[in-house]
Design a protein around this motif. Structure first.
Motif: not given
Length: 671
Positions: A634-662
């Protein structure tokens, strides 16, 4: 020794920030002072034996309106400490042992912060100012003098509380810089931990572990002042209730329960230590030592007898190599007059005190030199040198590079042997490339051209572009290069043409090491076209790379998790989305999820704190639903979520983001 210690606000008292009584009522803690006045008196019975008494007075401030506030005494500690007598290596190290007995005389119904780990009894009441139990401790001390300006201090011991049958390991280790100066720097780590057979490492980190930088100042009359800061482990990591100690205190028939950390995050202390020379032995010893000359003879019967010194030069006869030195002559540590130029004539007789070592001199310490060239007659091979001529060690005119031009006229005094030189002693170089004509294989080099030792243009990587034009000097052999010597990459994807299996990749599209577009989640849609780049394994997706079933689309689920404005509590509608996340986690045991939260502008004056609270709420919700903690971050980022590593994902910039990994992969590699 007396001192004062002050811990920070309410943090050393309770991890939760409140107390709970037996009825479940909560007492909120605000800023709660937690101070201790330290006191110790010791007496040196012998030179190597000390007995002492330790008694502290504690004070804790308001504890949510309970009766725990107030002043109280700590347990009395009685100590005997012995050092090895007549230790032959005492200049290198000091070794001592101590036995200490604690008598449970402390106040039982005051205080919030336990002062020692052995005051905390599992399944019983904790008394913050007392162990409420007899205890005995044995401790070993070792100080090593690594250097005059560096001392290493260590101690380790075991404390036993009898009634509760608890064993505590106490330890400390630190260095003192400039231990003999009037100001010393002290850096120390210390701790207390229960002796256990399980979770040893976790207990070591959580029971009590602190780092203590400080200064020690030596004042007149055998007085020292120490100023220290105690930095607890929770200052360097995220505070968690699971790392604390659950305790219950009793006061006026009421019980209060809460969780305390092993050691306060921050505490400061100031201590004064004064030694009283009751018998005058220290001053007497110093006076006797200053009155006696240096001697290898030992002082006998503690009467400080001095060895004889016939010439009164301060060096005893048994060490004096020159026992007949005249009065008021400066001497060295062996008792002989100084002879700084080592010419055999002592300084007080030497009229030429800076004679070069090895030169023969007369009885006044001066060399014989008829031509005044600085070379003694006995060593001068050219005894008729002209005044002002520079000569070598044989007294002959100096030509260092032996090119036939004396140093006084030679502008290039280091010319290699065998080269032709001009009238100024410099080698011939017609094309001015720095290579003598005799060695130059390319005598017509262009101006400013970089050449090798043979005077020819350098092409280090053999790509056909000379180094002075080559902007990529380490090109591998056989690859194509442009006009400035750099490898070709037509689609500018970072993969050179000869290695690029997909030479027409769009600009800025992420590619693998072969130059082909990456499909990170292996759903059949490459990353630069994938609007859902974190799709779960074996999930059917549409042409945009997003799951056909919305209940498997973590990005869309995350957009449904919303919170009340300025609060960490979610809207009622969000619990359906949270339940969908629980379902995904239950059916995909091989994945973990990183929870990222941000807040909208204007929601909070402390956006990072609110974002962290929201992320932690989701974390705790999923844990309570059966999801293991090691599958969540769990991590909080203030007013702006971090840029996705691939740069192309149209993910929500503000609010909640759920990123899965193995789980089996490194946590930083998002699947």
């Amino acid at each position: 020794m007396g001192g004062f210690e002050m811990a920070s606000s309410n943090k050393p008292a309770s991890l939760e920030g409140y107390l709970t009584d037996e009825t479940g009522k909560e007492y909120t803690l605000t800023t709660t002072p937690s101070n201790t006045i330290l006191g110790y008196v010791g007496y040196g019975i012998l030179d190597y034996l000390e007995a002492g008494l330790n008694l502290n007075v504690h004070y804790d401030g308001d504890a949510g309106g309970t009766k725990l506030k107030g002043v109280g005494f700590g347990d009395i500690g009685l100590m005997v400490k012995a050092q090895l007598p007549n230790q032959s290596l005492k200049d290198l190290f000091n070794f001592a042992a101590a036995l200490e007995v604690f008598i449970p005389t402390g106040t039982n119904e005051k205080g919030v912060r336990p002062r020692h780990l052995w005051y905390i009894h599992k399944g019983d009441y904790t008394n913050p100012y007392s162990a409420a139990d007899f205890a005995v401790a044995g401790t070993l001390y070792l100080s090593i003098n690594i250097h005059r300006n560096l001392r290493w201090n260590n101690y380790a011991g075991v404390l036993r509380a009898f009634e509760n049958g608890e064993n505590i390991f106490t330890w400390g280790s630190g260095i003192t810089l400039f231990p003999y100066e009037w100001v010393s720097l002290v850096l120390e780590a210390s701790g207390e931990t229960k002796i256990r057979t399980k979770d040893v490492w976790r207990g070591f980190l959580n029971d009590q572990l602190r780092f203590s930088p400080g200064l020690k100042v030596r004042l007149p009359k055998f007085t020292t002042m120490s100023i220290n800061a105690d930095l607890g482990m929770d200052l360097f990591r995220k505070r968690k209730i699971s790392r604390g100690h659950e305790i219950t205190v009793k006061n006026k028939g009421h019980e209060y329960s809460y969780t305390v950390p092993g050691s306060p995050p921050i505490a400061v202390s100031i201590k004064f230590n004064r030694t009283f020379d009751l018998g005058g032995r220290i001053d007497d010893f110093k006076k006797k030592m200053e009155a006696c000359p240096k001697s290898s003879l030992s002082f006998k019967d503690n009467k400080y007898r001095c060895a004889p010194d016939s010439d009164n030069d301060g060096i005893a006869d048994d060490l004096d190599e020159c026992p007949d030195t005249p009065a008021e002559v400066l001497i060295d540590e062996s008792g002989c007059p100084f002879d700084r130029d080592n010419d055999g004539v002592p300084d007080y007789k030497d009229k030429c005190p800076n004679t070069k070592e090895g030169y023969p001199v007369d009885e006044f310490g001066c060399i014989r030199d008829n031509d005044n060239d600085g070379i003694p007659n006995e060593l001068d091979k050219c005894p008729d040198s002209e005044p002002g001529e520079e000569v070598n060690e044989k007294g002959c005119i100096l030509d260092t590079d032996e090119d036939g031009v004396p140093n006084v006229l030679d502008s290039c005094p280091s010319t290699p042997a065998g080269l032709k030189v001009n009238q100024y002693g410099c080698f011939m170089d017609n094309d001015k490339d720095g290579v003598p004509d005799e060695w130059d294989k390319c005598p017509d080099s262009a101006p400013n051209e970089i050449v090798n030792m043979y005077g020819c243009p350098i092409d280090s990587d053999e790509d056909g572009i000379p180094d002075f034009m080559d902007k990529c000097e380490n090109t591998p052999p056989g690859v194509g290069v442009d006009s400035v010597g750099c490898r070709l990459d037509f689609d500018r994807d970072g993969i050179f043409n000869e290695d690029d299996m997909c030479p027409d990749t769009p600009v800025d599209a992420p590619v693998d090491k072969t130059g082909c577009p990456i499909d990170s989640d292996k759903d059949g849609v490459v990353d630069y076209l994938d609007n859902c780049p974190n799709t779960l394994d074996h999930t059917a997706v549409d042409a945009n790379g997003c799951p056909i079933r919305e209940k498997l689309n973590l990005d869309k689920i995350a957009r449904r998790i919303q919170f009340h404005k300025g609060s960490e509590m979610p809207l009622n509608s969000s619990y359906t989305a949270l339940s969908d996340v629980v379902s995904i986690m239950r059916h995909n045991k091989q994945i973990a999820i990183e929870i990222q939260c941000s807040v909208k502008s204007g929601e909070s004056k402390e956006p990072i704190e609110l974002a962290n609270s929201r992320a932690n709420f989701i974390f705790e919700f999923l844990v309570n639903k059966g999801v293991k903690e090691d599958r969540l971050k769990a991590s909080g980022y203030g007013l702006q979520l971090p840029m996705n590593s691939h740069g192309y994902a149209k993910l929500n910039p503000v609010g909640v983001r759920l990123l899965p990994y193995h789980i089996k992969e490194e946590s930083s590699e998002l699947k």
